[in-house]
Design a protein around this motif. Sequence first.
Motif, PDB file in Angstrom:
ATOM      1  N   PRO A   1       0.826  -1.214   0.000  1.00  0.00           N
ATOM      2  CA  PRO A   1       0.000   0.000   0.000  1.00  0.00           C
ATOM      3  C   PRO A   1       0.856   1.258   0.000  1.00  0.00           C
ATOM      4  O   PRO A   1       2.055   1.222   0.298  1.00  0.00           O
ATOM      5  N   GLU A   2       0.229   2.382  -0.329  1.00  0.00           N
ATOM      6  CA  GLU A   2       0.906   3.675  -0.333  1.00  0.00           C
ATOM      7  C   GLU A   2       0.768   4.335   1.038  1.00  0.00           C
ATOM      8  O   GLU A   2      -0.198   4.108   1.764  1.00  0.00           O
ATOM      9  N   PRO A   3       1.743   5.202   1.404  1.00  0.00           N
ATOM     10  CA  PRO A   3       1.646   5.916   2.682  1.00  0.00           C
ATOM     11  C   PRO A   3       0.628   7.042   2.586  1.00  0.00           C
ATOM     12  O   PRO A   3       0.343   7.552   1.504  1.00  0.00           O
ATOM     13  N   SER A   4       0.083   7.422   3.736  1.00  0.00           N
ATOM     14  CA  SER A   4      -0.833   8.560   3.774  1.00  0.00           C
ATOM     15  C   SER A   4      -0.144   9.814   4.291  1.00  0.00           C
ATOM     16  O   SER A   4      -0.698  10.914   4.201  1.00  0.00           O
ATOM     17  N   GLN A   5       1.069   9.664   4.850  1.00  0.00           N
ATOM     18  CA  GLN A   5       1.808  10.814   5.356  1.00  0.00           C
ATOM     19  C   GLN A   5       3.236  10.775   4.835  1.00  0.00           C
ATOM     20  O   GLN A   5       4.017   9.903   5.185  1.00  0.00           O
ATOM     21  N   VAL A   6       3.574  11.755   3.996  1.00  0.00           N
ATOM     22  CA  VAL A   6       4.911  11.815   3.419  1.00  0.00           C
ATOM     23  C   VAL A   6       5.582  13.165   3.669  1.00  0.00           C
ATOM     24  O   VAL A   6       6.764  13.328   3.382  1.00  0.00           O
ATOM     25  N   VAL A   7       4.848  14.126   4.181  1.00  0.00           N
ATOM     26  CA  VAL A   7       5.379  15.461   4.434  1.00  0.00           C
ATOM     27  C   VAL A   7       5.554  15.653   5.942  1.00  0.00           C
ATOM     28  O   VAL A   7       4.695  15.257   6.728  1.00  0.00           O
ATOM     29  N   GLY A   8       6.654  16.267   6.336  1.00  0.00           N
ATOM     30  CA  GLY A   8       6.887  16.549   7.747  1.00  0.00           C
ATOM     31  C   GLY A   8       7.288  15.340   8.563  1.00  0.00           C
ATOM     32  O   GLY A   8       7.173  15.359   9.790  1.00  0.00           O
ATOM     33  N   THR A   9       7.773  14.298   7.931  1.00  0.00           N
ATOM     34  CA  THR A   9       8.201  13.101   8.642  1.00  0.00           C
ATOM     35  C   THR A   9       9.457  12.555   7.990  1.00  0.00           C
ATOM     36  O   THR A   9       9.618  12.628   6.756  1.00  0.00           O
ATOM     37  N   LEU A  10      10.394  12.060   8.781  1.00  0.00           N
ATOM     38  CA  LEU A  10      11.637  11.525   8.250  1.00  0.00           C
ATOM     39  C   LEU A  10      11.394  10.314   7.376  1.00  0.00           C
ATOM     40  O   LEU A  10      12.010  10.147   6.317  1.00  0.00           O
ATOM     41  N   VAL A  11      10.492   9.438   7.826  1.00  0.00           N
ATOM     42  CA  VAL A  11      10.128   8.228   7.077  1.00  0.00           C
ATOM     43  C   VAL A  11       8.641   8.301   6.775  1.00  0.00           C
ATOM     44  O   VAL A  11       7.842   8.575   7.680  1.00  0.00           O
TER      45      VAL A  11
ATOM     46  N   ALA B   1       5.279  -2.553   3.877  1.00  0.00           N
ATOM     47  CA  ALA B   1       5.507  -1.262   3.234  1.00  0.00           C
ATOM     48  C   ALA B   1       6.214  -0.293   4.175  1.00  0.00           C
ATOM     49  O   ALA B   1       7.110   0.455   3.767  1.00  0.00           O
ATOM     50  N   GLN B   2       5.819  -0.303   5.454  1.00  0.00           N
ATOM     51  CA  GLN B   2       6.472   0.578   6.414  1.00  0.00           C
ATOM     52  C   GLN B   2       7.937   0.209   6.590  1.00  0.00           C
ATOM     53  O   GLN B   2       8.821   1.078   6.641  1.00  0.00           O
ATOM     54  N   LEU B   3       8.231  -1.089   6.661  1.00  0.00           N
ATOM     55  CA  LEU B   3       9.616  -1.523   6.790  1.00  0.00           C
ATOM     56  C   LEU B   3      10.418  -1.171   5.541  1.00  0.00           C
ATOM     57  O   LEU B   3      11.593  -0.776   5.639  1.00  0.00           O
ATOM     58  N   ALA B   4       9.816  -1.322   4.363  1.00  0.00           N
ATOM     59  CA  ALA B   4      10.518  -0.972   3.124  1.00  0.00           C
ATOM     60  C   ALA B   4      10.894   0.504   3.112  1.00  0.00           C
ATOM     61  O   ALA B   4      12.014   0.880   2.728  1.00  0.00           O
ATOM     62  N   GLU B   5       9.977   1.374   3.554  1.00  0.00           N
ATOM     63  CA  GLU B   5      10.274   2.813   3.598  1.00  0.00           C
ATOM     64  C   GLU B   5      11.369   3.119   4.615  1.00  0.00           C
ATOM     65  O   GLU B   5      12.259   3.932   4.367  1.00  0.00           O
ATOM     66  N   LEU B   6      11.301   2.468   5.765  1.00  0.00           N
ATOM     67  CA  LEU B   6      12.330   2.667   6.784  1.00  0.00           C
ATOM     68  C   LEU B   6      13.693   2.237   6.257  1.00  0.00           C
ATOM     69  O   LEU B   6      14.695   2.952   6.428  1.00  0.00           O
ATOM     70  N   THR B   7      13.761   1.080   5.631  1.00  0.00           N
ATOM     71  CA  THR B   7      15.037   0.558   5.154  1.00  0.00           C
ATOM     72  C   THR B   7      15.595   1.422   4.032  1.00  0.00           C
ATOM     73  O   THR B   7      16.801   1.706   3.988  1.00  0.00           O
TER      74      THR B   7
ATOM     75  N   TRP C   1      20.683   5.585   9.690  1.00  0.00           N
ATOM     76  CA  TRP C   1      19.851   4.447  10.066  1.00  0.00           C
ATOM     77  C   TRP C   1      19.283   4.635  11.462  1.00  0.00           C
ATOM     78  O   TRP C   1      18.090   4.408  11.696  1.00  0.00           O
ATOM     79  N   ALA C   2      20.107   5.065  12.406  1.00  0.00           N
ATOM     80  CA  ALA C   2      19.657   5.236  13.789  1.00  0.00           C
ATOM     81  C   ALA C   2      18.543   6.277  13.885  1.00  0.00           C
ATOM     82  O   ALA C   2      17.568   6.093  14.625  1.00  0.00           O
ATOM     83  N   ARG C   3      18.660   7.385  13.147  1.00  0.00           N
ATOM     84  CA  ARG C   3      17.625   8.424  13.189  1.00  0.00           C
ATOM     85  C   ARG C   3      16.318   7.916  12.588  1.00  0.00           C
ATOM     86  O   ARG C   3      15.234   8.145  13.151  1.00  0.00           O
ATOM     87  N   ALA C   4      16.400   7.243  11.442  1.00  0.00           N
ATOM     88  CA  ALA C   4      15.194   6.728  10.805  1.00  0.00           C
ATOM     89  C   ALA C   4      14.531   5.676  11.694  1.00  0.00           C
ATOM     90  O   ALA C   4      13.308   5.677  11.884  1.00  0.00           O
ATOM     91  N   TYR C   5      15.323   4.791  12.240  1.00  0.00           N
ATOM     92  CA  TYR C   5      14.825   3.741  13.131  1.00  0.00           C
ATOM     93  C   TYR C   5      14.151   4.353  14.359  1.00  0.00           C
ATOM     94  O   TYR C   5      13.039   3.985  14.731  1.00  0.00           O
ATOM     95  N   GLY C   6      14.830   5.324  14.979  1.00  0.00           N
ATOM     96  CA  GLY C   6      14.297   5.938  16.181  1.00  0.00           C
ATOM     97  C   GLY C   6      12.990   6.670  15.951  1.00  0.00           C
ATOM     98  O   GLY C   6      12.165   6.770  16.868  1.00  0.00           O
ATOM     99  N   SER C   7      12.763   7.159  14.744  1.00  0.00           N
ATOM    100  CA  SER C   7      11.528   7.887  14.456  1.00  0.00           C
ATOM    101  C   SER C   7      10.307   6.984  14.461  1.00  0.00           C
ATOM    102  O   SER C   7       9.175   7.469  14.571  1.00  0.00           O
TER     103      SER C   7
ATOM    104  N   GLN D   1      -0.794   3.488  13.107  1.00  0.00           N
ATOM    105  CA  GLN D   1       0.545   3.425  12.533  1.00  0.00           C
ATOM    106  C   GLN D   1       1.205   2.077  12.823  1.00  0.00           C
ATOM    107  O   GLN D   1       0.878   1.394  13.796  1.00  0.00           O
ATOM    108  N   TRP D   2       2.159   1.706  11.958  1.00  0.00           N
ATOM    109  CA  TRP D   2       3.042   0.583  12.230  1.00  0.00           C
ATOM    110  C   TRP D   2       4.317   1.119  12.868  1.00  0.00           C
ATOM    111  O   TRP D   2       4.937   2.038  12.332  1.00  0.00           O
ATOM    112  N   ARG D   3       4.684   0.559  14.007  1.00  0.00           N
ATOM    113  CA  ARG D   3       5.888   0.955  14.724  1.00  0.00           C
ATOM    114  C   ARG D   3       6.830  -0.240  14.859  1.00  0.00           C
ATOM    115  O   ARG D   3       6.400  -1.394  14.791  1.00  0.00           O
ATOM    116  N   ILE D   4       8.120   0.042  15.076  1.00  0.00           N
ATOM    117  CA  ILE D   4       9.060  -1.021  15.411  1.00  0.00           C
ATOM    118  C   ILE D   4       8.731  -1.472  16.822  1.00  0.00           C
ATOM    119  O   ILE D   4       8.727  -0.677  17.753  1.00  0.00           O
TER     120      ILE D   4
END
Length: 282
Positions: free
Chosen positions: A112-122, A135-141, A153-159, A250-253
């Motif tokens: 699926p496509e994301p619904s939030q792409v502005v104002g977020t690191l991932v 899909a969320q993991l693919a965007e994070l990676t 990687w640490a910043r994206a992961y932490g977000s 949302q999907w979170r780690i």
Amino acid sequence: MGRLMNTARPRLGRAAGAAQGGRRRALVVLAGAAVLVLALLVGVVVSLTSLLTGDGAAPSGPGSAVPDGPSVGSGPQAEAALAREQMLELPIEAVSPRPLSTRTAGPPITLPEPSQVVGTLVATGFDDSEQGALAQLAELTRTGLAGGDPQTWARAYGSLAEPDAAAPEQTRVHRDLVDLRRGANMAATGPLREGMTMSWTPTSAMVKGSTDDGTYTVACVLGEFVADNQGRVVNAGWGNCLPMRRVADQWRIASGPTAAPAPSAWPGSDEAVAAGWREIAR
């Protein structure tokens, strides 16, 4: 929630897991190279081929596949067991470019496509499904591997991480990026050398498993990692698995242990198919 279980995934014995868990892959350090560019590229090749394969135990045998959609239960113990379960280990050379397989591990997976792409690191806002977790993991990676910097990687992961999720330094991706830069004689963090780029593009995915309540999924993605140094290119397959939890919309780690390493392979190869990787629909 539709199941996307990986039917090619073997269960592995504890003894084999312990034996392999203590094995560290050797890094080859190039010395006395006459041309820095050549040294850098060879260092990247060595690092990728020695790093991007699982630390886990060898598979217990070709007949040990897990039935489709097994019940794993729910709750912290079920989640931890699912996350830690070892996956198929592939030979080191499996990450290198090779012919595509004539077989598949299953039909393509549409993400699926994301619904939030502005104002977020991932990019976030993927739907409440196993495909959404992938899909969320693919965007994070993709975001975290851009530039091949452990700090990125640490910043994206932490977000995206829950408060009690494993630290980014405990993930396989972080360790591989640290060793990749060390093996290529590069600065530990920061921008790449002028004229060099590193990127990762998702090509394949699979779900290792989900808890019965559908709120926790160990998602896995595979993609092509490209290191380009002024037109000289190194390619390799790079896989990543992480535990994902549905929190609100949302999907979170997920909190708890991180996932066992993914089986890295060249996307679409026989080795990738054997490991259970399915193509991402375009």
